[in-house]
Design a protein around this motif. Structure first.
Motif, PDB file in Angstrom:
ATOM      1  N   PHE A 116       0.865   7.089  -0.398  1.00 37.67           N
ATOM      2  CA  PHE A 116       0.077   6.808   0.681  1.00 37.67           C
ATOM      3  C   PHE A 116      -1.488   6.477   0.452  1.00 37.67           C
ATOM      4  O   PHE A 116      -2.528   6.143   1.109  1.00 37.67           O
ATOM      5  N   PHE A 117      -1.634   6.777  -1.197  1.00 45.29           N
ATOM      6  CA  PHE A 117      -3.157   6.315  -1.652  1.00 45.29           C
ATOM      7  C   PHE A 117      -3.115   5.294  -2.352  1.00 45.29           C
ATOM      8  O   PHE A 117      -4.033   4.799  -2.768  1.00 45.29           O
ATOM      9  N   PHE A 151       6.808  13.617  -4.791  1.00 43.84           N
ATOM     10  CA  PHE A 151       5.555  13.465  -5.354  1.00 43.84           C
ATOM     11  C   PHE A 151       5.220  11.987  -5.161  1.00 43.84           C
ATOM     12  O   PHE A 151       3.982  11.446  -4.894  1.00 43.84           O
ATOM     13  N   ARG A 152       6.038  11.084  -5.517  1.00 43.23           N
ATOM     14  CA  ARG A 152       5.775   9.566  -5.555  1.00 43.23           C
ATOM     15  C   ARG A 152       5.661   9.079  -4.006  1.00 43.23           C
ATOM     16  O   ARG A 152       4.671   8.510  -3.804  1.00 43.23           O
ATOM     17  N   PHE A 153       6.424   9.883  -3.228  1.00 41.76           N
ATOM     18  CA  PHE A 153       6.520   9.384  -1.793  1.00 41.76           C
ATOM     19  C   PHE A 153       4.959   9.654  -1.339  1.00 41.76           C
ATOM     20  O   PHE A 153       4.426   8.787  -0.579  1.00 41.76           O
ATOM     21  N   SER A 155      -5.560   6.431  -7.787  1.00 39.78           N
ATOM     22  CA  SER A 155      -4.287   6.926  -7.511  1.00 39.78           C
ATOM     23  C   SER A 155      -3.497   7.106  -8.958  1.00 39.78           C
ATOM     24  O   SER A 155      -2.577   7.778  -8.991  1.00 39.78           O
ATOM     25  N   GLN A 156      -3.912   6.316 -10.011  1.00 39.99           N
ATOM     26  CA  GLN A 156      -3.224   6.407 -11.322  1.00 39.99           C
ATOM     27  C   GLN A 156      -3.446   7.849 -11.930  1.00 39.99           C
ATOM     28  O   GLN A 156      -2.615   8.578 -12.272  1.00 39.99           O
ATOM     29  N   VAL A 188       5.224   2.075   5.334  1.00 42.18           N
ATOM     30  CA  VAL A 188       6.137   2.369   4.457  1.00 42.18           C
ATOM     31  C   VAL A 188       6.164   1.330   3.319  1.00 42.18           C
ATOM     32  O   VAL A 188       6.326  -0.027   3.601  1.00 42.18           O
ATOM     33  N   THR A 189       6.025   1.811   2.247  1.00 43.09           N
ATOM     34  CA  THR A 189       5.777   0.983   1.068  1.00 43.09           C
ATOM     35  C   THR A 189       7.187   0.835   0.100  1.00 43.09           C
ATOM     36  O   THR A 189       7.934   1.688   0.580  1.00 43.09           O
TER      37      THR A 189
END
Length: 264
Positions: free
Chosen positions: A219-220, A213-215, A173-174, A235-236
């Motif tokens: 998810f990953f 983009f961050r939202f 994800s990075q 939801v994080t």
């Protein structure tokens, strides 16, 4: 399945002094901001002169570091701060948060704008395309350091991280964040600001796109272990912090164009 190259997070070791790749990414990000800023200073509508750029970068760097640390403590580890207030100042133990860094930069830019008697809105629009490259390089630093990895996956792009105790293939994800928050966000804002735009629009576009983009990337990305999911079982914390950015960015962008039409 992919395998992380297991790069040593320490780029240079000089006796007891260890220079990490993550720190070098920060320096490269500030250098990139300076270079792009030099080009933007030459635009006829620039609110900044070239000899003021170094001070702007300095204020921005302070905002990133202080705000990023404060945001990480408040948004992600407030209970630890209450138990050990001095932990806030032990930056060498790690812990930075973008949303805190963002607020830190906003405050730093406001202070600098007042100092040089320039509109904070004009200055925020000026720095909007200077930020994404640093964000992208920071994610490369996270990747090298094998931190903030993604959720487990059985897809072909799953990656094994040597320092992951579970040894499950995970989304890198990075690198997703590097591509979205770094490369794509830079292209969008940089190309958009090649022409003069309505006041507040460039800054609003940056805030809106970053929030989106961050939202998506959340998810990953693996949620922080001590937090998990904040709501609905999916939801994080990063998504909750990004929602206001999406709402404010969209609202200000609409306002900027409506005001421009009225004044035009």
């Amino acid at each position: 399945m992919l395998r992380h190259p297991d790069i040593d997070p320490v780029a240079v070791q000089l006796g007891p002094l260890a220079i990490h790749w993550y720190g070098l990414m920060y320096l490269a990000g500030f250098a990139a901001a300076w270079y792009i800023g030099k080009m933007r200073c030459r635009q006829p509508w620039s609110p900044l002169k070239e000899d003021q750029l170094e001070d702007l970068i300095f204020y921005g760097a302070l905002g990133v570091i202080l705000g990023g640390r404060f945001g990480y403590v408040v948004f992600y580890n407030f209970e630890q701060f209450l138990a050990d207030p001095l932990w806030l100042f032990r930056i060498w133990e790690g812990g930075m948060a973008f949303h805190g860094g963002f607020l830190g930069v906003v405050l730093a830019i406001a202070i600098y704008a007042k100092r040089i008697d320039v509109s904070i809105y004009a200055l925020w629009d000026f720095i909007a395309p200077l930020v994404p490259i640093g964000l992208g390089l920071g994610r490369i630093g996270n990747f090298i350091g094998q931190e903030l990895w993604g959720r487990p996956t059985d897809s072909a792009i799953g990656m094994l991280f040597p320092r992951d105790p579970s040894q499950l293939p995970r989304h890198p994800s990075q690198l997703y964040q590097f591509a979205l928050e770094g490369v794509l966000l830079f292209l969008i804002v940089f190309l958009y600001t090649r022409k003069q735009r309505p006041r507040l629009a460039p800054g609003a576009l940056f805030v809106l796109c970053y929030g989106i983009f961050r939202f998506i990337v959340e998810f990953f990305r693996e949620p922080d272990g001590h937090i998990g999911f904040d709501a609905l079982g999916w939801v994080t914390r990063g998504q909750l912090l990004s929602l206001p950015m999406i709402a404010v960015g969209l609202g200000v962008l609409i306002y900027a164009y409506r005001r421009d039409r009225v004044q035009g």
